[in-house]
Design a protein around this motif. Structure first.
Motif, PDB file in Angstrom:
ATOM      1  N   VAL A   1       0.845  -1.184   0.000  1.00  0.00           N
ATOM      2  CA  VAL A   1       0.000   0.000   0.000  1.00  0.00           C
ATOM      3  C   VAL A   1       0.887   1.243   0.000  1.00  0.00           C
ATOM      4  CG1 VAL A   1      -1.738   1.330   1.228  1.00  0.00           C
ATOM      5  CG2 VAL A   1      -1.845  -1.172   1.212  1.00  0.00           C
ATOM      6  N   GLN A   2       0.618   2.132  -0.930  1.00  0.00           N
ATOM      7  CA  GLN A   2       1.358   3.394  -0.975  1.00  0.00           C
ATOM      8  C   GLN A   2       0.387   4.558  -1.150  1.00  0.00           C
ATOM      9  OE1 GLN A   2       4.365   3.111  -4.060  1.00  0.00           O
ATOM     10  NE2 GLN A   2       5.895   2.547  -2.541  1.00  0.00           N
ATOM     11  N   LEU A   3       0.648   5.622  -0.398  1.00  0.00           N
ATOM     12  CA  LEU A   3      -0.097   6.862  -0.548  1.00  0.00           C
ATOM     13  C   LEU A   3       0.891   7.934  -0.971  1.00  0.00           C
ATOM     14  CD1 LEU A   3      -2.333   6.892   2.655  1.00  0.00           C
ATOM     15  CD2 LEU A   3      -2.977   6.174   0.360  1.00  0.00           C
ATOM     16  N   GLN A   4       0.555   8.633  -2.037  1.00  0.00           N
ATOM     17  CA  GLN A   4       1.423   9.681  -2.559  1.00  0.00           C
ATOM     18  C   GLN A   4       0.714  11.013  -2.420  1.00  0.00           C
ATOM     19  OE1 GLN A   4       4.603   9.188  -3.930  1.00  0.00           O
ATOM     20  NE2 GLN A   4       4.765  11.413  -3.954  1.00  0.00           N
ATOM     21  N   ALA A   5       1.213  11.828  -1.496  1.00  0.00           N
ATOM     22  CA  ALA A   5       0.644  13.164  -1.312  1.00  0.00           C
ATOM     23  C   ALA A   5       1.418  14.164  -2.165  1.00  0.00           C
ATOM     24  CB  ALA A   5       0.714  13.558   0.150  1.00  0.00           C
ATOM     25  N   SER A   6       0.697  15.086  -2.773  1.00  0.00           N
ATOM     26  CA  SER A   6       1.337  16.097  -3.615  1.00  0.00           C
ATOM     27  C   SER A   6       0.481  17.351  -3.638  1.00  0.00           C
ATOM     28  CB  SER A   6       1.528  15.558  -5.028  1.00  0.00           C
ATOM     29  OG  SER A   6       0.280  15.249  -5.614  1.00  0.00           O
ATOM     30  N   GLY A   7       1.045  18.412  -4.225  1.00  0.00           N
ATOM     31  CA  GLY A   7       0.291  19.647  -4.387  1.00  0.00           C
ATOM     32  C   GLY A   7       0.699  20.772  -3.463  1.00  0.00           C
ATOM     33  N   GLY A   8       1.621  20.510  -2.556  1.00  0.00           N
ATOM     34  CA  GLY A   8       2.069  21.558  -1.666  1.00  0.00           C
ATOM     35  C   GLY A   8       2.912  22.595  -2.396  1.00  0.00           C
ATOM     36  N   ARG A  18      -4.550  22.968  -3.865  1.00  0.00           N
ATOM     37  CA  ARG A  18      -5.262  21.693  -3.801  1.00  0.00           C
ATOM     38  C   ARG A  18      -4.255  20.575  -3.631  1.00  0.00           C
ATOM     39  NH1 ARG A  18      -9.029  18.550  -8.218  1.00  0.00           N
ATOM     40  NH2 ARG A  18      -6.995  18.194  -9.172  1.00  0.00           N
ATOM     41  N   LEU A  19      -4.377  19.865  -2.541  1.00  0.00           N
ATOM     42  CA  LEU A  19      -3.536  18.712  -2.279  1.00  0.00           C
ATOM     43  C   LEU A  19      -4.201  17.457  -2.817  1.00  0.00           C
ATOM     44  CD1 LEU A  19      -2.434  19.413   1.407  1.00  0.00           C
ATOM     45  CD2 LEU A  19      -1.465  20.293  -0.726  1.00  0.00           C
ATOM     46  N   SER A  20      -3.371  16.530  -3.280  1.00  0.00           N
ATOM     47  CA  SER A  20      -3.854  15.252  -3.785  1.00  0.00           C
ATOM     48  C   SER A  20      -3.223  14.117  -2.995  1.00  0.00           C
ATOM     49  CB  SER A  20      -3.505  15.083  -5.262  1.00  0.00           C
ATOM     50  OG  SER A  20      -4.070  16.101  -6.051  1.00  0.00           O
ATOM     51  N   CYS A  21      -3.986  13.059  -2.820  1.00  0.00           N
ATOM     52  CA  CYS A  21      -3.495  11.854  -2.153  1.00  0.00           C
ATOM     53  C   CYS A  21      -3.886  10.683  -3.036  1.00  0.00           C
ATOM     54  CB  CYS A  21      -4.103  11.731  -0.766  1.00  0.00           C
ATOM     55  SG  CYS A  21      -3.642  10.220   0.109  1.00  0.00           S
TER      56      CYS A  21
END
Length: 126
Positions: A1-8, A18-21
């Protein structure tokens, strides 16, 4: 399982991000997903969550009316739209998920979540 947060990034007070996960190896469709943030020298705090079972959303008092959490099932991604940003919103933002349905009194607590992303930095400054 991987979560990739981005948008900062860096944004001026009053601006928006807008942040994305994005998840892989795990479907967010029926999962509970939350956003947390941690500012330097402070504890991690829950910002917003969307509950898997009933799809209800929850917000911390400090962001209510400014932030919106949403889910795109087709993209297996959860978003955090942040408007009217303030310097106090500066922090590393993390997304987290669990297959369970945390009770509402615990839904913004870090210990309710199993999987975590790596964090994305949001800086609100002029």
């Amino acid at each position: 399982v991987q979560l990739q947060a981005s948008g900062g990034g860096l944004v001026q007070p009053g601006g928006s991000l807008r942040l994305s996960c994005a998840a892989s190896g795990f479907t967010l469709n029926s999962a509970s997903v939350a956003w947390f943030r941690q500012a330097p020298g402070k504890e991690r705090e829950g910002v917003s969550a969307i509950r898997g079972g009933d799809r209800k959303t929850v917000y911390a008092t400090s962001v209510k009316g400014r932030f919106t959490i949403s889910r795109d099932i087709a993209k297996n991604t959860v978003y955090l739209q942040m408007n009217a940003l303030k310097p106090d919103d500066t922090a590393v933002y993390y997304c987290a998920t669990t297959s369970g349905n945390p009770i509402y009194s615990n839904i913004l607590q870090p210990n309710a979540y199993t999987y975590w992303g790596q964090g994305t930095l949001v800086t609100v400054s002029s």
